[in-house]
Design a protein around this motif. Structure first.
Motif, PDB file in Angstrom:
ATOM      1  N   HIS A   1       9.547  21.958   0.101  1.00 12.76           N
ATOM      2  CA  HIS A   1      10.696  22.015  -0.444  1.00 12.76           C
ATOM      3  C   HIS A   1      10.779  22.929  -1.680  1.00 12.76           C
ATOM      4  O   HIS A   1       9.750  23.428  -1.950  1.00 12.76           O
ATOM      5  N   SER A   2      12.065  23.186  -2.214  1.00 16.67           N
ATOM      6  CA  SER A   2      12.041  24.357  -3.312  1.00 16.67           C
ATOM      7  C   SER A   2      11.594  23.817  -4.606  1.00 16.67           C
ATOM      8  O   SER A   2      11.505  24.662  -5.674  1.00 16.67           O
ATOM      9  N   MET A   3      11.125  22.500  -4.771  1.00 13.15           N
ATOM     10  CA  MET A   3      10.244  21.953  -5.804  1.00 13.15           C
ATOM     11  C   MET A   3       9.494  20.886  -5.241  1.00 13.15           C
ATOM     12  O   MET A   3       9.657  20.418  -4.197  1.00 13.15           O
ATOM     13  N   PRO A   4       8.380  20.467  -5.930  1.00 14.37           N
ATOM     14  CA  PRO A   4       7.480  19.669  -5.477  1.00 14.37           C
ATOM     15  C   PRO A   4       7.984  18.439  -5.059  1.00 14.37           C
ATOM     16  O   PRO A   4       8.717  17.685  -5.691  1.00 14.37           O
ATOM     17  N   ASN A   5       8.108  18.125  -3.762  1.00  6.67           N
ATOM     18  CA  ASN A   5       8.556  16.660  -3.289  1.00  6.67           C
ATOM     19  C   ASN A   5       7.507  15.963  -2.637  1.00  6.67           C
ATOM     20  O   ASN A   5       6.678  16.628  -1.745  1.00  6.67           O
ATOM     21  N   ARG A   6       7.348  14.701  -2.747  1.00 14.76           N
ATOM     22  CA  ARG A   6       6.373  13.761  -2.038  1.00 14.76           C
ATOM     23  C   ARG A   6       6.999  12.929  -1.367  1.00 14.76           C
ATOM     24  O   ARG A   6       7.513  11.884  -1.887  1.00 14.76           O
ATOM     25  N   ALA A   7       6.772  12.956   0.105  1.00 14.26           N
ATOM     26  CA  ALA A   7       7.121  11.728   0.978  1.00 14.26           C
ATOM     27  C   ALA A   7       6.375  10.511   0.650  1.00 14.26           C
ATOM     28  O   ALA A   7       5.268  10.638   0.310  1.00 14.26           O
ATOM     29  N   ILE A   8       6.936   9.438   0.864  1.00 15.58           N
ATOM     30  CA  ILE A   8       6.247   8.114   0.640  1.00 15.58           C
ATOM     31  C   ILE A   8       6.162   7.202   1.932  1.00 15.58           C
ATOM     32  O   ILE A   8       7.064   7.235   2.754  1.00 15.58           O
ATOM     33  N   ARG A   9       5.047   6.497   1.957  1.00 17.15           N
ATOM     34  CA  ARG A   9       4.921   5.508   3.060  1.00 17.15           C
ATOM     35  C   ARG A   9       4.484   4.249   2.378  1.00 17.15           C
ATOM     36  O   ARG A   9       3.531   4.296   1.624  1.00 17.15           O
ATOM     37  N   LEU A  10       5.174   2.973   2.685  1.00 28.30           N
ATOM     38  CA  LEU A  10       4.926   1.873   2.171  1.00 28.30           C
ATOM     39  C   LEU A  10       4.366   0.990   3.276  1.00 28.30           C
ATOM     40  O   LEU A  10       5.235   0.890   4.256  1.00 28.30           O
ATOM     41  N   GLU A  11       3.422   0.247   3.135  1.00 31.81           N
ATOM     42  CA  GLU A  11       2.967  -0.855   4.022  1.00 31.81           C
ATOM     43  C   GLU A  11       3.021  -2.149   3.531  1.00 31.81           C
ATOM     44  O   GLU A  11       2.252  -2.316   2.405  1.00 31.81           O
ATOM     45  N   ALA A  12       3.349  -3.131   4.042  1.00 34.29           N
ATOM     46  CA  ALA A  12       3.199  -4.590   3.628  1.00 34.29           C
ATOM     47  C   ALA A  12       3.421  -5.407   4.558  1.00 34.29           C
ATOM     48  O   ALA A  12       4.553  -5.163   5.425  1.00 34.29           O
ATOM     49  N   GLY A  13       2.833  -6.663   5.007  1.00 36.45           N
ATOM     50  CA  GLY A  13       3.427  -7.761   5.833  1.00 36.45           C
ATOM     51  C   GLY A  13       3.144  -7.165   7.373  1.00 36.45           C
ATOM     52  O   GLY A  13       3.938  -7.493   8.169  1.00 36.45           O
ATOM     53  N   GLY A  14       2.424  -6.063   7.479  1.00 37.49           N
ATOM     54  CA  GLY A  14       2.021  -5.746   8.781  1.00 37.49           C
ATOM     55  C   GLY A  14       3.033  -4.689   9.361  1.00 37.49           C
ATOM     56  O   GLY A  14       3.067  -4.401  10.523  1.00 37.49           O
ATOM     57  N   VAL A  15       3.779  -4.069   8.590  1.00 34.90           N
ATOM     58  CA  VAL A  15       4.823  -3.155   8.813  1.00 34.90           C
ATOM     59  C   VAL A  15       4.768  -1.681   7.889  1.00 34.90           C
ATOM     60  O   VAL A  15       4.188  -1.904   6.975  1.00 34.90           O
ATOM     61  N   ALA A  16       5.196  -0.652   8.303  1.00 38.94           N
ATOM     62  CA  ALA A  16       5.049   0.495   7.528  1.00 38.94           C
ATOM     63  C   ALA A  16       6.383   1.219   7.537  1.00 38.94           C
ATOM     64  O   ALA A  16       7.087   1.318   8.617  1.00 38.94           O
ATOM     65  N   PHE A  17       6.866   1.756   6.519  1.00 38.09           N
ATOM     66  CA  PHE A  17       8.110   2.155   6.223  1.00 38.09           C
ATOM     67  C   PHE A  17       7.690   3.578   5.464  1.00 38.09           C
ATOM     68  O   PHE A  17       6.921   3.605   4.843  1.00 38.09           O
ATOM     69  N   ALA A  18       8.549   4.701   5.834  1.00 35.73           N
ATOM     70  CA  ALA A  18       8.259   5.891   5.419  1.00 35.73           C
ATOM     71  C   ALA A  18       9.492   6.726   4.878  1.00 35.73           C
ATOM     72  O   ALA A  18      10.711   6.372   5.786  1.00 35.73           O
ATOM     73  N   TYR A  19       9.685   7.416   3.951  1.00 31.97           N
ATOM     74  CA  TYR A  19      10.853   8.117   3.545  1.00 31.97           C
ATOM     75  C   TYR A  19      10.568   9.553   3.040  1.00 31.97           C
ATOM     76  O   TYR A  19       9.501   9.728   2.273  1.00 31.97           O
ATOM     77  N   SER A  20      11.284  10.545   3.663  1.00 27.31           N
ATOM     78  CA  SER A  20      10.720  11.850   3.335  1.00 27.31           C
ATOM     79  C   SER A  20      11.131  12.459   2.007  1.00 27.31           C
ATOM     80  O   SER A  20      10.253  13.299   1.558  1.00 27.31           O
ATOM     81  N   GLY A  21      12.117  12.085   1.274  1.00 19.92           N
ATOM     82  CA  GLY A  21      12.674  12.781   0.215  1.00 19.92           C
ATOM     83  C   GLY A  21      13.188  14.107   0.869  1.00 19.92           C
ATOM     84  O   GLY A  21      13.836  14.063   2.080  1.00 19.92           O
TER      85      GLY A  21
ATOM     86  N   ARG B   1       0.903  -1.146   0.025  1.00 19.48           N
ATOM     87  CA  ARG B   1       0.028   0.032  -0.080  1.00 19.48           C
ATOM     88  C   ARG B   1       0.910   1.325   0.057  1.00 19.48           C
ATOM     89  O   ARG B   1       2.006   1.283   0.916  1.00 19.48           O
ATOM     90  N   LEU B   2       0.610   2.205  -0.983  1.00 16.50           N
ATOM     91  CA  LEU B   2       1.620   3.216  -1.048  1.00 16.50           C
ATOM     92  C   LEU B   2       0.947   4.610  -0.870  1.00 16.50           C
ATOM     93  O   LEU B   2      -0.004   4.659  -1.455  1.00 16.50           O
ATOM     94  N   ARG B   3       1.530   5.420   0.002  1.00 16.79           N
ATOM     95  CA  ARG B   3       0.611   6.679   0.243  1.00 16.79           C
ATOM     96  C   ARG B   3       1.815   7.593   0.219  1.00 16.79           C
ATOM     97  O   ARG B   3       3.119   7.434   0.279  1.00 16.79           O
ATOM     98  N   THR B   4       1.443   8.924  -0.267  1.00 22.56           N
ATOM     99  CA  THR B   4       2.396  10.128  -0.321  1.00 22.56           C
ATOM    100  C   THR B   4       1.827  11.185   0.198  1.00 22.56           C
ATOM    101  O   THR B   4       0.671  11.482   0.186  1.00 22.56           O
ATOM    102  N   ALA B   5       2.694  12.189   0.439  1.00 23.87           N
ATOM    103  CA  ALA B   5       2.186  13.518   1.019  1.00 23.87           C
ATOM    104  C   ALA B   5       3.460  14.602   0.678  1.00 23.87           C
ATOM    105  O   ALA B   5       4.458  14.155   0.644  1.00 23.87           O
ATOM    106  N   PRO B   6       3.106  15.986   0.529  1.00 21.06           N
ATOM    107  CA  PRO B   6       3.921  16.903   0.132  1.00 21.06           C
ATOM    108  C   PRO B   6       4.799  17.298   1.402  1.00 21.06           C
ATOM    109  O   PRO B   6       4.432  17.440   2.516  1.00 21.06           O
TER     110      PRO B   6
END
Ligand SMILES: [Zn+2]
Length: 254
Positions: free
Chosen positions: A138-158, A130-135
């Motif tokens: 930043h000096s240009m559009p950047n979308r942080a990402i959240r990934l969920e699978a197997g009961g865990v969630a990982f996020a990366y801001s860019g 499951r992939l979700r994003t949010a702004p």
């Protein structure tokens, strides 16, 4: 879910490759960002041309996307045939088209495999995720990402400072990688995050563990000292592999 860190460096870092990593689950590998100094690390760490199923771009500064064309050329040399999903915004896809043009590479004719553009969703699925994003800010559009699978969630801001939307995205993540240029907020860098703005995330947002990356040259030692106060917050290290498993409820927890 399995995280493999390729690079942790800032834009023009002489010691560290640009920030990039690979998230794997159920045999599917998603690579996040591919800056100008990332391809040689990718070729060393992941030589199989079919290893990556999809690429996600947080945004399109050179340290996040200028490695794309060299990476695709190498995979073509190595006879990749598997399609590659490229997940980015409509504006980002247009910018990547200019990169192909500048590299005299026609994505429809020069590569041994098809590219499939997937528009960055606010809330969608990709492979097992499951992939979700949010702004972020930043000096240009950047979308942080959240990934969920197997009961865990990982996020990366860019790149970029937090927004209410990005903080909502990060809430309760098992692992959050967040850009962190400096220890204290730098007024000349309004589009980059600082440790002082992120340090309370484990408590305030319920983030289980954090790694900070894209640290300004010469600031790593001070930042490591600032991180020492909380074992849940660490500097990201190149080559690090992290396996995320679902949190076991504490005995007696309901
Ligand atoms: Zn940037």
């Amino acid at each position: 879910m399995d995280i493999q860190v390729l690079g942790v460096g800032e834009a023009a870092d002489p010691s560290f490759a640009n920030s990039s990593l690979i998230v794997a689950a159920g045999g599917f590998r998603l690579m996040i960002d591919c800056g100008h100094s990332v391809p040689p690390v990718l070729w060393r760490e992941m030589p199989d041309p079919d290893a990556i199923d999809a690429l996600y771009f947080t945004h399109h500064h050179p340290d996040h996307c200028f490695g794309l064309v060299p990476a695709l050329i190498r995979w073509t040399d190595d006879r990749r045939s598997k399609p590659l999903d490229i997940v980015t915004t409509a504006g980002g896809w247009k910018q990547l088209a200019l990169l192909f043009q500048a590299g005299a590479t026609d994505p429809d004719r020069s590569l041994s495999f098809p590219l499939r553009w997937v528009e960055t969703p606010e809330d969608g699925t990709l492979g097992p995720f499951r992939l979700r994003t949010a702004p972020t800010r930043h000096s240009m559009p950047n979308r942080a990402i959240r990934l969920e699978a197997g009961g865990v969630a990982f996020a990366y801001s860019g790149d970029g400072r937090a927004t209410p939307e990005s903080e909502a995205l990060f809430r309760g993540a098992d692992l959050l990688f967040h850009e962190c240029l400096t220890v204290e907020a730098d007024p000349t860098q309004p589009f980059h995050a600082a440790h002082g703005q992120l340090a309370d995330y484990p408590t305030r947002l319920g983030v289980r563990a954090m790694r900070l990356y894209h640290v300004r040259m010469g600031e790593r030692e001070r930042l490591a000292a600032a991180c020492a106060a909380d074992p849940r917050v660490l500097l990201a290290r190149p080559g690090e592999r992290i396996v995320l498993t679902p949190q076991v409820p504490a005995p007696g927890a309901v």
